[in-house]
Design a protein around this motif. Structure first.
Motif, PDB file in Angstrom:
ATOM      1  N   LYS A 155     -27.165 -12.746  23.848  1.00  0.00           N
ATOM      2  CA  LYS A 155     -26.510 -13.447  24.933  1.00  0.00           C
ATOM      3  C   LYS A 155     -27.676 -14.126  25.981  1.00  0.00           C
ATOM      4  CE  LYS A 155     -23.138 -11.494  26.960  1.00  0.00           C
ATOM      5  NZ  LYS A 155     -22.326 -10.491  27.770  1.00  0.00           N
ATOM      6  N   LEU A 158     -28.334 -17.526  24.261  1.00  0.00           N
ATOM      7  CA  LEU A 158     -27.184 -18.337  24.565  1.00  0.00           C
ATOM      8  C   LEU A 158     -27.322 -19.134  26.186  1.00  0.00           C
ATOM      9  CD1 LEU A 158     -24.438 -16.534  22.693  1.00  0.00           C
ATOM     10  CD2 LEU A 158     -25.369 -18.562  22.028  1.00  0.00           C
ATOM     11  N   ALA A 162     -28.399 -22.781  27.058  1.00  0.00           N
ATOM     12  CA  ALA A 162     -27.699 -23.738  27.655  1.00  0.00           C
ATOM     13  C   ALA A 162     -28.324 -24.412  28.709  1.00  0.00           C
ATOM     14  CB  ALA A 162     -26.397 -22.848  27.980  1.00  0.00           C
ATOM     15  N   ALA A 225     -24.714 -21.153  16.645  1.00  0.00           N
ATOM     16  CA  ALA A 225     -24.239 -21.385  17.671  1.00  0.00           C
ATOM     17  C   ALA A 225     -24.069 -23.324  18.004  1.00  0.00           C
ATOM     18  CB  ALA A 225     -24.545 -20.848  19.074  1.00  0.00           C
ATOM     19  N   LEU A 275     -20.665 -14.208  17.944  1.00  0.00           N
ATOM     20  CA  LEU A 275     -20.521 -15.462  18.432  1.00  0.00           C
ATOM     21  C   LEU A 275     -19.037 -15.806  18.343  1.00  0.00           C
ATOM     22  CD1 LEU A 275     -23.660 -17.331  17.225  1.00  0.00           C
ATOM     23  CD2 LEU A 275     -23.293 -16.407  19.353  1.00  0.00           C
ATOM     24  N   ILE A 280     -18.043 -18.765  20.950  1.00  0.00           N
ATOM     25  CA  ILE A 280     -18.990 -19.910  20.527  1.00  0.00           C
ATOM     26  C   ILE A 280     -18.866 -20.832  19.370  1.00  0.00           C
ATOM     27  CG2 ILE A 280     -21.483 -20.214  20.292  1.00  0.00           C
ATOM     28  CD1 ILE A 280     -20.489 -19.161  23.201  1.00  0.00           C
TER      29      ILE A 280
END
Length: 281
Positions: A155, A158, A162, A225, A275, A280
């Motif tokens: 997490k 991710l 981003a 992802a 995911l 995702i």
């Protein structure tokens, strides 16, 4: 089988709840009050107990040693004593941090422990206390836990991925990322087996396969992802933390398969499942 699990909001506890296990919140049983934990077990009517709760703030533990030892050592000891009195098994989740991370060979359950920090010392102390009670038990050491819940490396990657198009990730720490869902299933299977065969009491290892560095795990996360993030490898020395991390977190899990028929989970598959749950992919 009536299972009772300490922990409710942690990664493994959430997965245990999905399997139908009754989980306890801090309000039900606060591990900073070990005697209460024992009393809950004595009154529960459970046929087996899983301890999926712990003090896991590795760096903060350096400043909160007393609390870490209460939660990670005194509380499991109280649980084990209660389980011994009730003649029911205890499955207790421990960690690769009980080892110093030296060498490159996977650590076996019989290797001597040599924790690098307070967190690891508190978990090693908890293991010793459980063994001393004589309770039927399984101490399950695991590593690099991840899921769709709580705070974990997947997490974090991710979130950072981003925000940035390049990240520097430690590459000299090697271990097995382990899906929390797989740990939960292993705990339930172990608890059931211990009920019928207490001879398998002991310490076991369980981690995802294959072993990988944090940097390569990050690359796999971004690839799955479909995130375009460049990963630069750095040594642990370039990312100092209050508590030292073991460089070698490889765990020899052969004994777990031999005793329980439980194999190392494929973390690639577990990653895809997480995911998917996070929408995702």
């Amino acid at each position: 089988m009536s299972l009772l699990a300490f922990g409710q909001t942690g990664q493994v506890a959430r997965e245990l709840a999905r399997l139908g296990v009754r989980t306890l919140s801090r309000g039900d049983a606060d591990l900073s009050d070990p005697q209460t934990c024992a009393e809950v077990i004595m009154a529960s009517g459970a046929s087996a107990v899983i301890n999926a709760a712990a003090y896991t703030a590795v760096d903060r533990a350096e400043e909160e040693e007393a609390l870490a030892f209460t939660v990670n050592s005194a509380a499991p000891a109280a649980m084990a004593k209660a389980c011994a009195a009730k003649k029911i098994p205890l499955v207790h989740i421990s960690t690769d941090y009980v080892f110093d991370g030296s060498g490159v060979a996977p650590f076996t359950p019989s290797d001597p422990v040599a924790p690098l920090g307070v967190y690891g010392r508190s978990k090693a102390a908890g293991e010793r206390e459980i063994r001393m009670t004589g309770a039927v038990h399984s101490i399950l050491r695991t590593s690099w836990v991840f899921s769709a819940h709580g705070a974990n490396f997947v997490k974090t990657m991710l979130r950072l991925g981003a925000e940035r198009d390049a990240l520097s990730i430690v590459s000299d720490q090697i271990g097995g990322p382990t899906p929390a869902a797989a740990i939960a299933r292993a705990c339930v299977d172990m608890a059931e087996r211990l009920q019928h065969d207490p001879s398998v009491t002991g310490t076991y290892h369980f981690s995802g396969a294959p072993d990988v560095s944090w940097a390569d795990f990050a690359r796999a996360i971004f690839a799955e992802a479909r995130m375009d993030v460049a990963v630069t490898e750095i040594p642990s020395a370039d990312y100092p933390t209050p508590a030292a991390r073991p460089l070698n977190s490889r765990l020899d899990c052969a004994g777990t398969h031999a005793a329980f028929g439980i194999s190392r989970p494929d973390w690639h598959r577990g990653l895809r499942e997480v995911l998917t749950e996070l929408r995702i992919i």
